[in-house]
Design an enzyme around this catalytic site. Structure first.
Site, short mmCIF file in Angstrom:
data_model
loop_
_atom_site.label_atom_id
_atom_site.label_comp_id
_atom_site.label_asym_id
_atom_site.label_seq_id
_atom_site.Cartn_x
_atom_site.Cartn_y
_atom_site.Cartn_z
N HIS A 253 0.84 -1.20 0.00
CA HIS A 253 0.00 0.00 0.00
C HIS A 253 0.87 1.25 0.00
CE1 HIS A 253 -2.91 -3.04 1.51
NE2 HIS A 253 -3.72 -2.38 0.71
N ASN A 254 1.42 1.57 -1.16
CA ASN A 254 2.33 2.70 -1.30
C ASN A 254 1.92 3.55 -2.49
OD1 ASN A 254 3.20 1.21 -3.60
ND2 ASN A 254 4.64 0.07 -2.31
N PHE A 255 2.74 4.55 -2.84
CA PHE A 255 2.37 5.47 -3.92
C PHE A 255 2.30 4.76 -5.27
CE2 PHE A 255 1.54 9.32 -5.96
CZ PHE A 255 2.38 9.47 -7.06
N ARG A 256 3.11 3.74 -5.47
CA ARG A 256 3.04 3.02 -6.75
C ARG A 256 1.70 2.30 -6.89
NH1 ARG A 256 7.06 2.25 -10.21
NH2 ARG A 256 8.59 2.76 -8.59
N ASP A 403 -8.99 -1.17 -7.83
CA ASP A 403 -8.22 -1.40 -6.59
C ASP A 403 -7.64 -2.80 -6.56
OD1 ASP A 403 -8.95 -1.32 -3.01
OD2 ASP A 403 -7.14 -0.82 -4.12
#
Length: 530
Positions: A253-256, A403
């Site tokens: 769960h990161n910016f990428r 998602d």
């Protein structure tokens, strides 16, 4: 992708062990050393013993993944290999050399497997089958868990802090995101990149954060959102920087991941011609919700938040604590004048946009997937774009599709996300220390793929254009993971394995000493995939 799954078909051979038939199953990707260990284990021979494999006619069989399969009527026999030349010292020397060679082989094999996720998974499955934690280590694990339980009890049930970037204080002060974010250079996107951005096949691993920011900036301009909502281009840049700054460096769960979801949303808008069906406001809501849907995700899921009674769970009364937090952070960033992309929108319109974005982010809570699917299935047969409730439900399905859409992408793009997801599991799910099996993780992966497949199948019913480019790759990926599960089951039936995988030793006992595990194992429920 579908054709590659055949390479995972296990091989079966039959052994004569003390007059009884012993079935041995192994993956084609196993090394000769692994196969020798498996044969020794199946024939009750010491692990490091040199062995020969003899067929029913006395001929020697090469011990490697290409060995010919046999039948119960044509049994192989495992024989210890011994020589009459040399004494005990020579045997000991050869044994030491064998062990050193084995260790080097394993080391180089591990480095090689890092470049190919599929082979790595096969090796992990094999090691789960062959090795386990020692009794002493299991007892130590139990004792450490007991100490944690006693410590939590002595604290009188004090709730655990979540260590979010935003500190919630009792005085009700506003949250203030960091303002000292850097700038990013302007990139000119090639026509090839512009076209690739519109497709689910876009490779998200080849881009640095600054380049991803430029791509996201382009999407807002290309969809006409900057012009429609009179967004100051400098404000857009600052807002994008604020979004990027407030995603943590989690394995998954990161910016990428944020970029993946946003790019998939942008691709689906183009692929399904949603510009002709939805309003500009709807597209702005979809893109902005995709950008903000996991802001400041701490790397621990809702089940952990609720059962560990973190500050987030208490603040939001156990109702989608993470998703509520993502919404709060999103609108705290927008509340800053220098980051307010809706500064020129009328108050009533902004109120509607804000509520719609909140609705979509809250819809990403996996606990609500059944409710949302049922609602959409009731509307899909007579879907009406002029019906506000129908469009609202469609937007929720769209963001949920995006998602969990990693497996829609090509194999080389999708599979690294599996490692990222498993790594985040190891950090957040210490109850696996009790299960001590990767099959639980694998089952969650299969369940997640089935869920993802179900969403896209439902959306396919509405829009046939996604069949070849999205749903078929998803079917192939689902079949791939189901076949891995079948191999695991077959290996479990073929030999008596120890109950715990040795490759979990390091992760398990590192977790025990980590500050992130200061809670009871009962505090964490079944994990969700995303």
């Amino acid at each position: 992708m579908g054709s590659s799954s055949s390479s995972y078909a296990p091989k079966t051979i039959y052994l004569d062990v003390d007059g009884k038939v012993q079935r041995v199953i192994f993956s084609p990707h196993c090394s000769p050393c692994d196969i020798k260990e498996l044969l020794c284990s199946s024939s009750n021979i010491a692990r490091n013993t040199a062995i020969l494999l003899i067929d029913s006619e006395g001929a020697m069989i090469s011990i490697d993944p290409t060995m010919p399969a046999n039948t119960p009527n044509n049994l192989y026999k495992v024989m210890p290999h011994s020589t009459n030349q040399g004494g005990e010292k020579e045997d000991m020397f050869q044994n030491v050399l064998s062990q050193v060679a084995e260790q080097f082989s394993r080391a180089f094999r591990i480095n090689e497997l890092k470049t190919e996720v599929t082979n790595r998974l096969a090796m992990l499955e094999k090691r789960v089958e062959l090795e386990g934690l020692k009794v002493v280590e299991i007892e130590k694990c139990k004792n450490d868990l007991k100490k944690l339980r006693d410590e939590m009890t002595s604290r009188g049930g004090v709730r655990v802090n979540c260590n979010c970037k935003y500190n919630f204080t009792d005085d009700g002060k506003k949250l203030s995101p960091r303002r000292d974010v850097p700038s990013y250079p302007k990139y000119t996107l090639s026509q090839e990149t512009i076209e690739a951005l519109k497709k689910p096949t876009f490779d998200v691993w080849h881009w640095e954060h600054n380049e991803m920011l430029s791509c996201l900036e382009y999407m807002y301009h290309d969809l006409g959102l900057v012009k429609e909502f009179n967004i100051n281009p400098i404000t857009l840049k600052r807002w994008l920087l604020g979004i990027q700054e407030n995603y943590r460096d989690n394995p998954f769960h990161n910016f990428r991941h944020c970029f993946c979801v946003s790019q998939m949303m942008y691709g689906m808008i183009h692929l399904c011609n949603l510009q002709e069906r939805l309003t500009m406001t709807d597209m702005c809501i979809l893109m902005t919700a995709a950008m903000c849907h996991d802001l400041d995700h701490p790397g621990y899921n809702n089940t952990y938040q609720i059962n560990a009674r973190t500050e987030l769970a208490v603040r939001y009364n156990d109702i989608s604590p993470l998703e509520n937090h993502h919404c709060a952070v999103a609108f705290q960033i927008i509340s800053m004048p220098e980051c307010n992309i809706f500064a020129n929108v009328e108050p009533d319109s902004f109120k509607q946009i804000r509520q719609a974005i909140i609705t979509l982010i809250l819809a990403t809570d996996m606990a609500r997937h059944g409710e949302i699917l049922d609602s959409f299935k009731q509307k899909v047969d007579n879907f009406d774009f002029t019906n506000e409730e129908h469009v609202k439900c469609l937007k929720m399905v769209l963001i949920k599709c995006c998602d969990i859409s990693n497996e829609v992408r090509p194999t080389e793009v999708a599979e690294p996300w599996v490692d990222c997801l498993l790594e985040e599991y190891f950090i957040q799910v210490p109850q696996y220390m009790q299960l001590l099996l990767t099959s639980a993780l694998k089952m969650n992966m299969v369940k997640g793929l089935l869920l993802c497949f179900y969403y896209f199948e439902i959306y396919l019913y509405y829009h046939s254009k996604i069949e070849e480019i999205m749903v078929q790759p998803l079917r192939d990926s689902r079949d791939h993971y189901e076949e891995l599960k079948q191999i695991d089951d077959a290996m479990s039936e073929g030999s008596q394995a120890n109950p715990a995988p040795s490759f979990l030793k390091t992760e398990v006992f590192n977790c025990l000493g980590s500050p992130s595990t200061q809670f009871l194992k009962e505090s964490v429920g079944p994990p969700s995939v995303y």
